[in-house]
Design an enzyme around this catalytic site. Sequence first.
Site, PDB file in Angstrom:
ATOM      1  N   HIS A 270      81.462 119.791 -18.619  1.00 49.08           N
ATOM      2  CA  HIS A 270      81.074 118.934 -19.726  1.00 49.08           C
ATOM      3  C   HIS A 270      82.160 118.950 -20.778  1.00 49.08           C
ATOM      4  CE1 HIS A 270      78.706 117.023 -22.838  1.00 49.08           C
ATOM      5  NE2 HIS A 270      77.922 116.608 -21.853  1.00 49.08           N
TER       6      HIS A 270
ATOM      7  N   ASP B 146      72.651 117.098 -15.321  1.00 49.58           N
ATOM      8  CA  ASP B 146      72.439 116.197 -14.190  1.00 49.58           C
ATOM      9  C   ASP B 146      72.150 116.928 -12.877  1.00 49.58           C
ATOM     10  OD1 ASP B 146      72.698 113.759 -15.561  1.00 49.58           O
ATOM     11  OD2 ASP B 146      74.843 114.098 -15.709  1.00 49.58           O
TER      12      ASP B 146
HETATM   13  C1  COA Z   1      82.137 115.759 -17.384  1.00 48.04           C
HETATM   14  C2  COA Z   1      83.653 115.818 -17.211  1.00 48.04           C
HETATM   15  C3  COA Z   1      84.196 114.397 -17.065  1.00 48.04           C
HETATM   16  C4  COA Z   1      84.240 116.481 -18.453  1.00 48.04           C
HETATM   17  O1  COA Z   1      85.575 116.433 -18.269  1.00 48.04           O
HETATM   18  P1  COA Z   1      86.707 116.851 -19.321  1.00 48.04           P
HETATM   19  O2  COA Z   1      86.209 117.409 -20.574  1.00 48.04           O
HETATM   20  O3  COA Z   1      87.606 115.677 -19.405  1.00 48.04           O
HETATM   21  O4  COA Z   1      87.326 118.044 -18.552  1.00 48.04           O
HETATM   22  P2  COA Z   1      88.450 117.907 -17.487  1.00 48.04           P
HETATM   23  O5  COA Z   1      88.117 116.867 -16.468  1.00 48.04           O
HETATM   24  O6  COA Z   1      89.755 117.766 -18.221  1.00 48.04           O
HETATM   25  O7  COA Z   1      88.371 119.309 -16.806  1.00 48.04           O
HETATM   26  C5  COA Z   1      89.067 120.471 -17.203  1.00 48.04           C
HETATM   27  C6  COA Z   1      89.360 121.278 -15.962  1.00 48.04           C
HETATM   28  O8  COA Z   1      88.148 121.641 -15.324  1.00 48.04           O
HETATM   29  C7  COA Z   1      88.064 121.041 -14.033  1.00 48.04           C
HETATM   30  N1  COA Z   1      86.734 120.491 -13.851  1.00 48.04           N
HETATM   31  C8  COA Z   1      85.935 119.985 -14.802  1.00 48.04           C
HETATM   32  N2  COA Z   1      84.793 119.566 -14.260  1.00 48.04           N
HETATM   33  C9  COA Z   1      84.878 119.836 -12.963  1.00 48.04           C
HETATM   34  C10 COA Z   1      84.004 119.632 -11.878  1.00 48.04           C
HETATM   35  N3  COA Z   1      82.829 119.056 -12.078  1.00 48.04           N
HETATM   36  N4  COA Z   1      84.391 120.027 -10.661  1.00 48.04           N
HETATM   37  C11 COA Z   1      85.597 120.608 -10.469  1.00 48.04           C
HETATM   38  N5  COA Z   1      86.479 120.807 -11.447  1.00 48.04           N
HETATM   39  C12 COA Z   1      86.112 120.434 -12.692  1.00 48.04           C
HETATM   40  C13 COA Z   1      89.102 119.922 -14.025  1.00 48.04           C
HETATM   41  O9  COA Z   1      89.558 119.634 -12.746  1.00 48.04           O
HETATM   42  C14 COA Z   1      90.149 120.499 -14.916  1.00 48.04           C
HETATM   43  O10 COA Z   1      90.881 121.458 -14.174  1.00 48.04           O
HETATM   44  P3  COA Z   1      92.480 121.511 -14.270  1.00 48.04           P
HETATM   45  O11 COA Z   1      92.737 121.854 -15.716  1.00 48.04           O
HETATM   46  O12 COA Z   1      92.830 122.547 -13.294  1.00 48.04           O
HETATM   47  O13 COA Z   1      92.944 120.134 -13.926  1.00 48.04           O
HETATM   48  C15 COA Z   1      84.011 116.647 -15.950  1.00 48.04           C
HETATM   49  O14 COA Z   1      83.555 117.967 -16.111  1.00 48.04           O
HETATM   50  C16 COA Z   1      83.467 116.028 -14.703  1.00 48.04           C
HETATM   51  O15 COA Z   1      84.083 115.116 -14.142  1.00 48.04           O
HETATM   52  N6  COA Z   1      82.285 116.507 -14.194  1.00 48.04           N
HETATM   53  C17 COA Z   1      81.679 115.932 -13.028  1.00 48.04           C
HETATM   54  C18 COA Z   1      80.869 114.688 -13.405  1.00 48.04           C
HETATM   55  C19 COA Z   1      79.602 115.025 -14.150  1.00 48.04           C
HETATM   56  O16 COA Z   1      78.841 115.879 -13.752  1.00 48.04           O
HETATM   57  N7  COA Z   1      79.391 114.286 -15.239  1.00 48.04           N
HETATM   58  C20 COA Z   1      78.196 114.415 -16.056  1.00 48.04           C
HETATM   59  C21 COA Z   1      78.514 114.937 -17.413  1.00 48.04           C
HETATM   60  S1  COA Z   1      77.037 115.251 -18.328  1.00 48.04           S
END
Ligand code: COA
Length: 382
Positions: free
Chosen positions: A268, A319
């Site tokens: 998140h 979720d």
């Molecule tokens: C929600 C989300 C977009 C937040 O993303 P964010 O704040 O932009 O964080 P990032 O995507 O930059 O992630 C930071 C790190 O954690 C990792 N990470 C974050 N969420 C992850 C996940 N669900 N699975 C695997 N790795 C994850 C990223 O790959 C990144 O790793 P890196 O630094 O080695 O590249 C992301 O966690 C995600 O895509 N989750 C899955 C979708 C989901 O469940 N969404 C509902 C949100 S309520």
Amino acid sequence: MSAIQTQYPNYSPGLEGVPAGITSISEIDSDRSSLTYRGYNVHDLAEQGSYEQTAYLLIYKKLPTAQELADFNELLGAERQVPEQVYQAIAALPKDANPMDSIRTGYSVLAAYDPDYRADVMDFDAKVRKAVRIIAKASTMVGNGYRISQGLDPIEPNPKHSSAANLLHLITGTEPDPKTVETMDVSLTLYAEHGFNASTFACRVTVSTLSDLYSGVVAGISTLRGPLHGGANEEAMRMILEVGTPENAEAWIRDALATKKKIMGFGHREYKKGDNRAFHMSKVAKQLGIEKGITKYSEIAEILERVMLEEKGIYPNVDLPTGYAYYLLGIPIDLYTPIFAVARVAGYSAHAIEQLTHNRLIRPKAIYEGPTYLPYVPIADR
Ligand SMILES: CC(C)(COP(=O)(O)OP(=O)(O)OC[C@H]1O[C@@H](n2cnc3c(N)ncnc32)[C@H](O)[C@@H]1OP(=O)(O)O)[C@@H](O)C(=O)NCCC(=O)NCCS
């Protein structure tokens, strides 16, 4: 440091950590993993309140008294009906259209039938009246939209039903049992509002041009659809089904992480120490599984959670447990994100009203990195 970072030290990709407005609707305290709606902890609202009390709180800025709640429920009951033209528009979509497209289309059509929208009435009271209609009709639109997609006739909503009960009644075509309604109600309460998330922000950007509440809600629903946001509850459940059994879970997740897969229902932007709503919903979903004698989904989820924490330090978000709770309730997976929208329209409405009350056009700056001052070449010479 890159050239862009040197020139724009305040630039943050995805606006991460950037304060983009002031609100008194909800607060996410990342350090304490807590979420409050107008100062009240969502745990208390989910455990002791209801979605209707939450919607009232978001719109009217206070918890209702017993009489105010009774009046609000009556108002919502009287507004549950959706014009026939909305159903016709939904029915005109291809049978396999995504249900999020149906609800987005539904709100576009609904706007044109709202008396205040038609009259272009934009005063505060009209905004509240529109918000009540938007909230009241959401469960009808998703429930009957589903029926239409299945070739079934829409059902008349029961004005005595809550949003959760109305939704379940229309989806299943039968009177829902109280336990199912309670589980749905908790999920709607937890989904109702969440600060400047992508879809709420899209809603605020839209109304900041002095566009209408309905346009804001349509923008919000359009933004909610993606798998990085609302779409994650569906993807999380599909993932659990792919994992199949608790025995398979550890190998599955280790393999997925080794191939750099995004694991849906985890992570998140705001909660790096855990999503408060996920803790609450996990308990509810686990208990539901025990009562139904189907514990494998929560067992799979717990293994995925353990390995994600060990390997990546990442917690589940709301979720994940909501996905398997809905599955245990027998709800078709394609409806999970539309149900999220049913809840979140309360948050969108509150934010749209707040934005319009202290409006300033939301218009950030872009960092341009393309070529500049090119000589114009006449078309014949290109
Ligand atoms: C929600 C989300 C977009 C937040 O993303 P964010 O704040 O932009 O964080 P990032 O995507 O930059 O992630 C930071 C790190 O954690 C990792 N990470 C974050 N969420 C992850 C996940 N669900 N699975 C695997 N790795 C994850 C990223 O790959 C990144 O790793 P890196 O630094 O080695 O590249 C992301 O966690 C995600 O895509 N989750 C899955 C979708 C989901 O469940 N969404 C509902 C949100 S309520």
